[in-house]
Design a protein around this motif. Sequence first.
Motif, PDB file in Angstrom:
ATOM      1  N   HIS A  25       0.839  -1.191   0.000  1.00  0.00           N
ATOM      2  CA  HIS A  25       0.000   0.000   0.000  1.00  0.00           C
ATOM      3  C   HIS A  25       0.874   1.241   0.000  1.00  0.00           C
ATOM      4  O   HIS A  25       2.038   1.186   0.364  1.00  0.00           O
ATOM      5  CB  HIS A  25      -0.907   0.006   1.232  1.00  0.00           C
ATOM      6  CG  HIS A  25      -1.913  -1.084   1.217  1.00  0.00           C
ATOM      7  ND1 HIS A  25      -1.688  -2.311   1.787  1.00  0.00           N
ATOM      8  CD2 HIS A  25      -3.143  -1.144   0.676  1.00  0.00           C
ATOM      9  CE1 HIS A  25      -2.745  -3.076   1.605  1.00  0.00           C
ATOM     10  NE2 HIS A  25      -3.644  -2.390   0.935  1.00  0.00           N
ATOM     11  N   LEU A  27       0.806   5.880   0.200  1.00  0.00           N
ATOM     12  CA  LEU A  27       0.152   7.051   0.772  1.00  0.00           C
ATOM     13  C   LEU A  27      -1.136   7.391   0.035  1.00  0.00           C
ATOM     14  O   LEU A  27      -2.081   7.902   0.638  1.00  0.00           O
ATOM     15  CB  LEU A  27       1.108   8.243   0.753  1.00  0.00           C
ATOM     16  CG  LEU A  27       2.396   8.063   1.568  1.00  0.00           C
ATOM     17  CD1 LEU A  27       3.295   9.285   1.403  1.00  0.00           C
ATOM     18  CD2 LEU A  27       2.100   7.787   3.017  1.00  0.00           C
ATOM     19  N   ASP A  29      -3.336   5.457  -0.850  1.00  0.00           N
ATOM     20  CA  ASP A  29      -4.416   4.607  -0.352  1.00  0.00           C
ATOM     21  C   ASP A  29      -5.006   5.115   0.972  1.00  0.00           C
ATOM     22  O   ASP A  29      -6.033   4.609   1.429  1.00  0.00           O
ATOM     23  CB  ASP A  29      -3.909   3.175  -0.141  1.00  0.00           C
ATOM     24  CG  ASP A  29      -3.438   2.536  -1.428  1.00  0.00           C
ATOM     25  OD1 ASP A  29      -4.159   2.655  -2.445  1.00  0.00           O
ATOM     26  OD2 ASP A  29      -2.356   1.927  -1.427  1.00  0.00           O
ATOM     27  N   LEU A  30      -4.354   6.080   1.605  1.00  0.00           N
ATOM     28  CA  LEU A  30      -4.807   6.560   2.910  1.00  0.00           C
ATOM     29  C   LEU A  30      -6.190   7.216   2.899  1.00  0.00           C
ATOM     30  O   LEU A  30      -6.989   6.932   3.792  1.00  0.00           O
ATOM     31  CB  LEU A  30      -3.784   7.515   3.515  1.00  0.00           C
ATOM     32  CG  LEU A  30      -2.504   6.861   4.014  1.00  0.00           C
ATOM     33  CD1 LEU A  30      -1.531   7.924   4.510  1.00  0.00           C
ATOM     34  CD2 LEU A  30      -2.781   5.834   5.089  1.00  0.00           C
ATOM     35  N   MET A  33      -8.900   4.549   3.074  1.00  0.00           N
ATOM     36  CA  MET A  33      -8.926   3.833   4.345  1.00  0.00           C
ATOM     37  C   MET A  33      -9.520   4.703   5.453  1.00  0.00           C
ATOM     38  O   MET A  33     -10.375   4.240   6.216  1.00  0.00           O
ATOM     39  CB  MET A  33      -7.524   3.375   4.745  1.00  0.00           C
ATOM     40  CG  MET A  33      -7.539   2.664   6.095  1.00  0.00           C
ATOM     41  SD  MET A  33      -6.000   1.933   6.660  1.00  0.00           S
ATOM     42  CE  MET A  33      -4.819   3.215   6.455  1.00  0.00           C
ATOM     43  N   ALA A  54       2.321  11.803  -1.874  1.00  0.00           N
ATOM     44  CA  ALA A  54       2.044  10.422  -2.305  1.00  0.00           C
ATOM     45  C   ALA A  54       2.881  10.083  -3.535  1.00  0.00           C
ATOM     46  O   ALA A  54       2.981  10.858  -4.476  1.00  0.00           O
ATOM     47  CB  ALA A  54       0.564  10.255  -2.612  1.00  0.00           C
ATOM     48  N   GLN A  62       6.358   4.037   2.098  1.00  0.00           N
ATOM     49  CA  GLN A  62       4.930   4.314   1.939  1.00  0.00           C
ATOM     50  C   GLN A  62       4.082   3.212   2.566  1.00  0.00           C
ATOM     51  O   GLN A  62       3.075   3.478   3.221  1.00  0.00           O
ATOM     52  CB  GLN A  62       4.581   4.465   0.467  1.00  0.00           C
ATOM     53  CG  GLN A  62       5.137   5.734  -0.134  1.00  0.00           C
ATOM     54  CD  GLN A  62       4.513   6.025  -1.463  1.00  0.00           C
ATOM     55  OE1 GLN A  62       3.305   6.255  -1.539  1.00  0.00           O
ATOM     56  NE2 GLN A  62       5.309   6.017  -2.501  1.00  0.00           N
ATOM     57  N   ASP A  63       4.489   1.955   2.377  1.00  0.00           N
ATOM     58  CA  ASP A  63       3.747   0.838   2.962  1.00  0.00           C
ATOM     59  C   ASP A  63       3.808   0.896   4.487  1.00  0.00           C
ATOM     60  O   ASP A  63       2.808   0.673   5.160  1.00  0.00           O
ATOM     61  CB  ASP A  63       4.290  -0.492   2.443  1.00  0.00           C
ATOM     62  CG  ASP A  63       3.434  -1.670   2.884  1.00  0.00           C
ATOM     63  OD1 ASP A  63       2.233  -1.703   2.523  1.00  0.00           O
ATOM     64  OD2 ASP A  63       3.959  -2.556   3.601  1.00  0.00           O
ATOM     65  N   TYR A  66       1.456   3.583   5.712  1.00  0.00           N
ATOM     66  CA  TYR A  66       0.085   3.074   5.623  1.00  0.00           C
ATOM     67  C   TYR A  66      -0.216   2.180   6.823  1.00  0.00           C
ATOM     68  O   TYR A  66      -1.271   2.266   7.436  1.00  0.00           O
ATOM     69  CB  TYR A  66      -0.081   2.304   4.309  1.00  0.00           C
ATOM     70  CG  TYR A  66      -1.450   1.707   4.108  1.00  0.00           C
ATOM     71  CD1 TYR A  66      -2.442   2.418   3.437  1.00  0.00           C
ATOM     72  CD2 TYR A  66      -1.750   0.432   4.562  1.00  0.00           C
ATOM     73  CE1 TYR A  66      -3.703   1.870   3.236  1.00  0.00           C
ATOM     74  CE2 TYR A  66      -3.002  -0.123   4.365  1.00  0.00           C
ATOM     75  CZ  TYR A  66      -3.970   0.604   3.700  1.00  0.00           C
ATOM     76  OH  TYR A  66      -5.221   0.047   3.510  1.00  0.00           O
ATOM     77  N   ARG A  67       0.733   1.332   7.170  1.00  0.00           N
ATOM     78  CA  ARG A  67       0.528   0.386   8.268  1.00  0.00           C
ATOM     79  C   ARG A  67       0.503   1.074   9.635  1.00  0.00           C
ATOM     80  O   ARG A  67      -0.160   0.590  10.558  1.00  0.00           O
ATOM     81  CB  ARG A  67       1.554  -0.723   8.207  1.00  0.00           C
ATOM     82  CG  ARG A  67       1.296  -1.562   6.953  1.00  0.00           C
ATOM     83  CD  ARG A  67       2.144  -2.768   6.812  1.00  0.00           C
ATOM     84  NE  ARG A  67       1.942  -3.365   5.508  1.00  0.00           N
ATOM     85  CZ  ARG A  67       0.909  -4.113   5.149  1.00  0.00           C
ATOM     86  NH1 ARG A  67      -0.064  -4.333   6.009  1.00  0.00           N
ATOM     87  NH2 ARG A  67       0.819  -4.622   3.949  1.00  0.00           N
TER      88      ARG A  67
END
Length: 165
Positions: A25, A27, A29-30, A33, A54, A62-63, A66-67
């Motif tokens: 994933h 940024l 995708d934030l 979510m 992003a 970036q992942d 996201y986490r």
Amino acid sequence: MDHTLQALRDPEAPALAEPPPTKVHGLADLPEMVDRFLASGTADGSLELEPGLAGTAPRAIQDAAYRVVLEALTNVRRHAPSAGRLEVEVVRVPGPALRVTVTDSGRQGGPGGLPARRPGGGGTGLAGLSERIGALGGDLSAGPHARGWRVRGVLPLRLDRRGRG
């Protein structure tokens, strides 16, 4: 090892397919979510994602960012489902680094933040995430903030050949 495992498998059993690749994933995708989280609960909230950020950091960074948000939202849902306010901020800071902060207002009508952990209770989400971020050369902190809880990750925007900042 493959031959040993093959010999131990039931010859009548169908061959196991390879597991699907893990999605990385970013940024970008934030917003989705955070929107899904806010739509599914009672909290009001906001996401401040620095424009143009992003896609500019390495995929691993970036992942990890996201986490950080995912783990923080999971903990809000689990420990402070009646939080009235949630703020997510992802910005560039000197270093150069990426700072990801998730702050909730705590439980409404009760004490804020996460309850004290029982020995042997709880998960390993924050501990595992801290190790992951540390391996990238970053830092993760989590703890009480005002009446709520704050999770903050700081990640390098550049990685060396070994994958560290």
